[in-house]
Scaffold this motif. Structure first.
Motif, PDB file in Angstrom:
ATOM      1  N   UNK A 180       0.789  -1.225  -0.009  1.00 20.44           N
ATOM      2  CA  UNK A 180       0.040  -0.087   0.150  1.00 20.44           C
ATOM      3  C   UNK A 180       0.771   1.190   0.143  1.00 20.44           C
ATOM      4  N   UNK A 181       2.264   1.153   0.073  1.00 17.15           N
ATOM      5  CA  UNK A 181       3.185   2.337   0.303  1.00 17.15           C
ATOM      6  C   UNK A 181       4.148   2.436  -0.768  1.00 17.15           C
ATOM      7  N   UNK A 182       3.924   1.456  -1.617  1.00 19.11           N
ATOM      8  CA  UNK A 182       5.136   1.048  -2.631  1.00 19.11           C
ATOM      9  C   UNK A 182       5.288   2.310  -3.444  1.00 19.11           C
ATOM     10  N   UNK A 183       4.351   2.885  -3.929  1.00 20.74           N
ATOM     11  CA  UNK A 183       4.383   4.133  -4.785  1.00 20.74           C
ATOM     12  C   UNK A 183       5.169   5.374  -4.053  1.00 20.74           C
ATOM     13  N   UNK A 184       4.551   5.348  -2.945  1.00 17.71           N
ATOM     14  CA  UNK A 184       5.256   6.430  -2.063  1.00 17.71           C
ATOM     15  C   UNK A 184       6.991   6.116  -1.805  1.00 17.71           C
ATOM     16  N   UNK A 185       7.033   5.055  -1.843  1.00 22.07           N
ATOM     17  CA  UNK A 185       8.438   4.665  -1.564  1.00 22.07           C
ATOM     18  C   UNK A 185       9.478   4.796  -2.918  1.00 22.07           C
ATOM     19  N   UNK A 186       8.826   4.403  -4.149  1.00 20.60           N
ATOM     20  CA  UNK A 186       9.592   4.262  -5.201  1.00 20.60           C
ATOM     21  C   UNK A 186       9.517   5.396  -6.035  1.00 20.60           C
ATOM     22  N   UNK A 187       8.348   6.199  -6.198  1.00 22.81           N
ATOM     23  CA  UNK A 187       8.045   7.054  -7.264  1.00 22.81           C
ATOM     24  C   UNK A 187       9.150   8.018  -7.352  1.00 22.81           C
ATOM     25  N   UNK A 188       9.562   8.571  -6.163  1.00 19.38           N
ATOM     26  CA  UNK A 188      10.652   9.556  -6.493  1.00 19.38           C
ATOM     27  C   UNK A 188      11.935   9.341  -7.028  1.00 19.38           C
ATOM     28  N   UNK A 189      12.150   8.134  -6.679  1.00 16.40           N
ATOM     29  CA  UNK A 189      13.651   7.323  -7.127  1.00 16.40           C
ATOM     30  C   UNK A 189      13.449   7.190  -8.674  1.00 16.40           C
ATOM     31  N   UNK A 190      12.341   6.840  -8.976  1.00 15.00           N
ATOM     32  CA  UNK A 190      12.137   6.551 -10.751  1.00 15.00           C
ATOM     33  C   UNK A 190      12.301   7.612 -11.270  1.00 15.00           C
ATOM     34  N   UNK A 191      11.649   8.732 -10.636  1.00 12.05           N
ATOM     35  CA  UNK A 191      11.404  10.257 -11.218  1.00 12.05           C
ATOM     36  C   UNK A 191      13.050  10.877 -11.239  1.00 12.05           C
ATOM     37  N   UNK A 192      13.792  10.609 -10.182  1.00 17.93           N
ATOM     38  CA  UNK A 192      15.494  11.196 -10.387  1.00 17.93           C
ATOM     39  C   UNK A 192      15.865  10.465 -11.644  1.00 17.93           C
TER      40      UNK A 192
END
Lengths: 147, 147
Positions: B105-117
């Motif tokens: 339930x939190x994986x987007x919160x965890x990952x999105x910024x890293x992929x964005x970088x």
DNA sequence: ATTGGCGTAACTGTTGACATTACAACAAAA
DNA sequence: TTTTGTTGTAATGTCAACAGTTACGCCAAT
């Protein structure tokens, strides 16, 4: 064009392994339930991660775990394990430029270094982050104890 | 996974346009001959570049030319014109993480910024180079006069 | 009106991603 | 040693994207 979702799944898998390892046996089915895909998908990715030396898998009794410290697994390691680029190159190249044309016969010389720069920029950023960063943010957003 | 060869073709096209513009009428067939693909491929890419405002095409009598100064067309402009990312994102994401799982339930919160970088690193590098750089290297490797 | 060239629809073939079923191989526990 | 739970993998199906080609309509200048 998009990077396969095997990459986001693989990182999700590491997050599960670390977050739940004290409380559960981490099996392919367990991870599949968290990720929301068919267990066979998880098994295939597990095999890729195992071939790359990133996880240990015990057959029979079951169980998947990271084979190195989280700080020593970069996102580039994961990317290369599950989403390998054709011939190691991010950019494909038209195959038959006209060798009788002055531009066509030199296009590789002109372009290759530029494409290489872009790929390296991507790889540099991927290798600057590790599974430890993922774990840290998992704890940060989820809380350290299972809910 | 690889970036479509439309990107390398599109840059090749700009190199041809600039290099030959004084001596030849630049038609789709002319470019197709230098690139080494079917003319319809060139026409399709031409349409994408036109839609992105990067080239002018005169119908009927024929002729393709860059619509801006080479310094003002970045490789990112070309990339976005011919190889658009699904929903603007370089990384795809598994669609059904388990909302009942604390990690899922939190994986987007965890990952999105890293992929964005990572995506931004790639885009930054792409936008740091322009068609002018391509032209400069074309002149450098081919020589300024047609052979 | 002819002609050269762009615009695009339609079709084919190939490849890869994703998913699922089925079953073999394996290791530990009963 | 048989059972059981799990991993490993082959086979199959669906779908979308890419690349290539043929065909033909549309356009503008000569």
């Amino acid at each position: 064009m998009q990077v396969s979702n095997r990459f986001s799944i693989a990182i999700h898998m590491f997050a599960c392994m670390e977050y739940f390892k004290k409380d559960y046996k981490i099996t392919g089915d367990f991870i599949a339930s968290s990720v929301g895909v068919n267990p066979v998908i998880i098994r295939k990715i597990t095999s890729q991660l195992r071939d790359a030396g990133l996880v240990n898998v015990t057959r029979g009794t079951g169980g998947i775990s990271a084979s190195r410290a989280p700080e020593e697994i970069t996102l580039l390691d994961v990317f290369n394990a599950v989403d390998s680029l054709d011939e190691g190159r991010l950019f494909s190249f038209h195959e038959n430029p006209n060798s009788n044309c002055p531009v066509g016969s030199h296009i590789h010389l002109i372009l290759d270094d530029k494409l290489e720069r872009v790929q390296q920029a991507m790889e540099r950023e991927l290798s600057s982050m590790t599974i430890a960063d993922v774990i840290r943010d998992t704890d940060k957003y989820v809380g350290k104890t299972a809910e």
